[in-house]
Design an enzyme around this catalytic site. Structure first.
Site, PDB file in Angstrom:
ATOM      1  N   ARG A  79       2.353 -25.317 -31.449  1.00 53.84           N
ATOM      2  CA  ARG A  79       1.061 -25.749 -30.908  1.00 53.84           C
ATOM      3  C   ARG A  79       1.248 -26.963 -29.994  1.00 53.84           C
ATOM      4  O   ARG A  79       0.598 -27.072 -28.949  1.00 53.84           O
ATOM      5  CB  ARG A  79       0.116 -26.082 -32.062  1.00 53.84           C
ATOM      6  CG  ARG A  79      -1.281 -26.503 -31.636  1.00 53.84           C
ATOM      7  CD  ARG A  79      -2.199 -26.568 -32.843  1.00 53.84           C
ATOM      8  NE  ARG A  79      -3.525 -27.054 -32.483  1.00 53.84           N
ATOM      9  CZ  ARG A  79      -4.042 -28.208 -32.890  1.00 53.84           C
ATOM     10  NH1 ARG A  79      -3.324 -29.001 -33.699  1.00 53.84           N
ATOM     11  NH2 ARG A  79      -5.236 -28.578 -32.527  1.00 53.84           N
ATOM     12  N   HIS A  88      -0.082 -27.567 -26.167  1.00 54.97           N
ATOM     13  CA  HIS A  88      -0.940 -28.697 -25.832  1.00 54.97           C
ATOM     14  C   HIS A  88      -0.281 -29.626 -24.826  1.00 54.97           C
ATOM     15  O   HIS A  88      -0.967 -30.260 -24.019  1.00 54.97           O
ATOM     16  CB  HIS A  88      -1.313 -29.457 -27.100  1.00 54.97           C
ATOM     17  CG  HIS A  88      -2.375 -28.782 -27.903  1.00 54.97           C
ATOM     18  ND1 HIS A  88      -3.343 -29.465 -28.598  1.00 54.97           N
ATOM     19  CD2 HIS A  88      -2.642 -27.470 -28.111  1.00 54.97           C
ATOM     20  CE1 HIS A  88      -4.154 -28.609 -29.195  1.00 54.97           C
ATOM     21  NE2 HIS A  88      -3.732 -27.390 -28.928  1.00 54.97           N
ATOM     22  N   ASP A 127       5.674 -32.108 -19.871  1.00 59.02           N
ATOM     23  CA  ASP A 127       6.308 -33.395 -19.563  1.00 59.02           C
ATOM     24  C   ASP A 127       6.326 -34.356 -20.738  1.00 59.02           C
ATOM     25  O   ASP A 127       6.584 -35.549 -20.568  1.00 59.02           O
ATOM     26  CB  ASP A 127       5.603 -34.058 -18.379  1.00 59.02           C
ATOM     27  CG  ASP A 127       4.166 -34.477 -18.703  1.00 59.02           C
ATOM     28  OD1 ASP A 127       3.636 -34.040 -19.751  1.00 59.02           O
ATOM     29  OD2 ASP A 127       3.585 -35.230 -17.914  1.00 59.02           O
ATOM     30  N   SER A 141       3.996 -35.648 -22.284  1.00 54.45           N
ATOM     31  CA  SER A 141       2.937 -36.661 -22.258  1.00 54.45           C
ATOM     32  C   SER A 141       2.156 -36.683 -23.561  1.00 54.45           C
ATOM     33  O   SER A 141       1.570 -37.705 -23.931  1.00 54.45           O
ATOM     34  CB  SER A 141       1.987 -36.418 -21.078  1.00 54.45           C
ATOM     35  OG  SER A 141       1.486 -35.094 -21.074  1.00 54.45           O
ATOM     36  N   ASN A 182      -6.195 -32.923 -30.396  1.00 54.42           N
ATOM     37  CA  ASN A 182      -4.895 -33.278 -30.965  1.00 54.42           C
ATOM     38  C   ASN A 182      -4.965 -34.139 -32.226  1.00 54.42           C
ATOM     39  O   ASN A 182      -4.067 -34.067 -33.069  1.00 54.42           O
ATOM     40  CB  ASN A 182      -4.054 -34.024 -29.925  1.00 54.42           C
ATOM     41  CG  ASN A 182      -3.715 -33.163 -28.730  1.00 54.42           C
ATOM     42  OD1 ASN A 182      -3.468 -31.973 -28.859  1.00 54.42           O
ATOM     43  ND2 ASN A 182      -3.721 -33.761 -27.544  1.00 54.42           N
ATOM     44  N   HIS A 218      -1.484 -17.903 -33.727  1.00 50.86           N
ATOM     45  CA  HIS A 218      -2.412 -18.170 -34.825  1.00 50.86           C
ATOM     46  C   HIS A 218      -2.045 -17.385 -36.082  1.00 50.86           C
ATOM     47  O   HIS A 218      -2.776 -17.406 -37.066  1.00 50.86           O
ATOM     48  CB  HIS A 218      -3.844 -17.846 -34.399  1.00 50.86           C
ATOM     49  CG  HIS A 218      -4.378 -18.780 -33.365  1.00 50.86           C
ATOM     50  ND1 HIS A 218      -5.552 -18.549 -32.677  1.00 50.86           N
ATOM     51  CD2 HIS A 218      -3.905 -19.964 -32.889  1.00 50.86           C
ATOM     52  CE1 HIS A 218      -5.769 -19.539 -31.825  1.00 50.86           C
ATOM     53  NE2 HIS A 218      -4.778 -20.402 -31.935  1.00 50.86           N
ATOM     54  N   ASP A 273       4.560 -13.371 -37.425  1.00 49.80           N
ATOM     55  CA  ASP A 273       4.674 -11.935 -37.200  1.00 49.80           C
ATOM     56  C   ASP A 273       3.418 -11.456 -36.472  1.00 49.80           C
ATOM     57  O   ASP A 273       2.605 -12.263 -36.023  1.00 49.80           O
ATOM     58  CB  ASP A 273       4.867 -11.195 -38.533  1.00 49.80           C
ATOM     59  CG  ASP A 273       3.793 -11.555 -39.563  1.00 49.80           C
ATOM     60  OD1 ASP A 273       2.658 -11.892 -39.152  1.00 49.80           O
ATOM     61  OD2 ASP A 273       4.079 -11.498 -40.777  1.00 49.80           O
TER      62      ASP A 273
END
Length: 347
Positions: free
Chosen positions: A83, A87, A95, A97, A116, A217, A273
């Protein structure tokens, strides 16, 4: 968790091993490789597979080792790192960040944005890998590449070694990290299909990428506040059995101090999976953005292919992750190789 060493890392290959006493073999291997190749890095910064073969030949071995140990202890960390890659890349490009901590000059970086914080996990795994890399190859491996490798390796371990792919490297780390941009560019869980497609298109990603990457997910957890819009008394096509289960675990009105988590995949919660897609077809998914994939014949067909064609999703996921990892890359002109992933070098 044991990892295979390259041929050049076996004890019989280097007489130097006899002088290393009781140093673990993988660390001895790393040190020898670094010493052998120091100063031989190729010029330029073009992203390519094998970028560190000469610059820091043990780089990917180190990251995989650190990630493997972390995921074996807590599979949720692997889900968090995958994740994290998404993000990171959708905000300011790939990068690193998303790793930057708040400072007096920038008190609200990406990692504190609502998408986040407090849900994004795995920062300590990136720190651990970077710490080893800085000891072995100081100032060589970017934090952005550590994220890309770590996400690949998380998928590798969580899928039971079924998802594995070569990740191009040579990224630079950025210096801009703004909370507001996390809200601007990261698609929230209540987006409909049109909004999701548009957010992916803005990053040169297509509908197939959207459907394939949504399959992540299949692992990890979600806070109740991310899907209360799908629980009574709101209209929803969620499977009634899942609805009852979630109501038993979630407060009616989650808030910052009372927002429990539940698994995203009720069938194989700790395995990466294609069960996400069969869950989706049975309406056993959490988010509006998940259910949205069945609101178009085109995306629904892709869902069915991933659900019923063995091995299809794993291969497409690998390809989509490589594509995503190339979004809006920095160059030597506007990037750097951070020594500490949490702060820019000049700070």
């Amino acid at each position: 968790m044991q990892l295979p060493l390259p041929d050049s890392c076996h004890p019989h290959t280097h007489s130097s091993f006899k002088d290393m006493g009781r140093v673990p073999i993988w660390i001895a291997c790393v040190l020898l490789l670094a010493a052998t190749c120091q100063g031989k890095g190729a010029p330029g910064h073009r992203v390519r597979v094998g970028y560190y073969n000469r610059k820091c030949p043990a780089a990917e071995i180190i990251v995989r080792s650190v990630v493997g140990k972390a995921v074996s202890r807590n599979p949720g960390l692997g889900a968090g790192i995958i994740r994290m890659a998404f993000h990171d890349c959708f905000v300011q490009g790939c990068d690193a960040s998303v790793l930057l901590d708040p400072t007096p000059a920038n008190p609200r970086p990406e990692k504190l944005g609502p998408p986040n914080f407090p849900s994004l996990r795995g920062f300590e795994v990136i720190d651990a890998a970077k710490a080893v890399l800085e000891r072995v190859c100081p100032g060589v491996v970017s934090c952005a590449d550590v994220i890309a490798f770590a996400a690949r390796d998380s998928a590798y371990f969580l899928s039971g070694y079924k998802i594995d792919y070569k990740m191009p490297a040579g990224r630079f780390d950025g210096s801009v990290s703004l909370e507001s941009e996390s809200l601007q560019f990261l698609p929230p869980p209540f987006f409909n299909l049109t909004q999701l497609v548009d957010s992916f298109k803005a990053k040169n990603m297509n509908e197939d990428d959207l459907v394939v990457l949504s399959g992540a997910h299949t692992i990890g957890v979600s806070h109740c506040s991310s899907f209360t819009d799908r629980l009574p008394a709101n209209p929803s096509d969620m499977n009634p059995g899942l609805t009852r289960l979630l109501q038993s675990k979630c407060p009616v009105s989650p808030n910052f101090t009372n927002d429990p988590t539940v698994v995203q995949d009720i069938v194989t919660p700790n395995r990466m999976d294609n069960k996400y897609y069969t869950n989706l077809l049975k309406r056993n998914v959490l988010f509006t953005s998940d259910a949205a994939l069945l609101t178009s014949g085109k995306t629904a067909l892709k869902v069915m292919e991933n659900a019923f064609k063995p091995g299809s999703w794993e291969k497409k996921f690998a390809k989509a992750m490589v594509k995503m990892a190339a979004i809006e890359l920095k160059t030597a002109a506007n990037g750097e190789i951070r020594r500490n992933c949490r702060v820019v070098n000049k700070y």
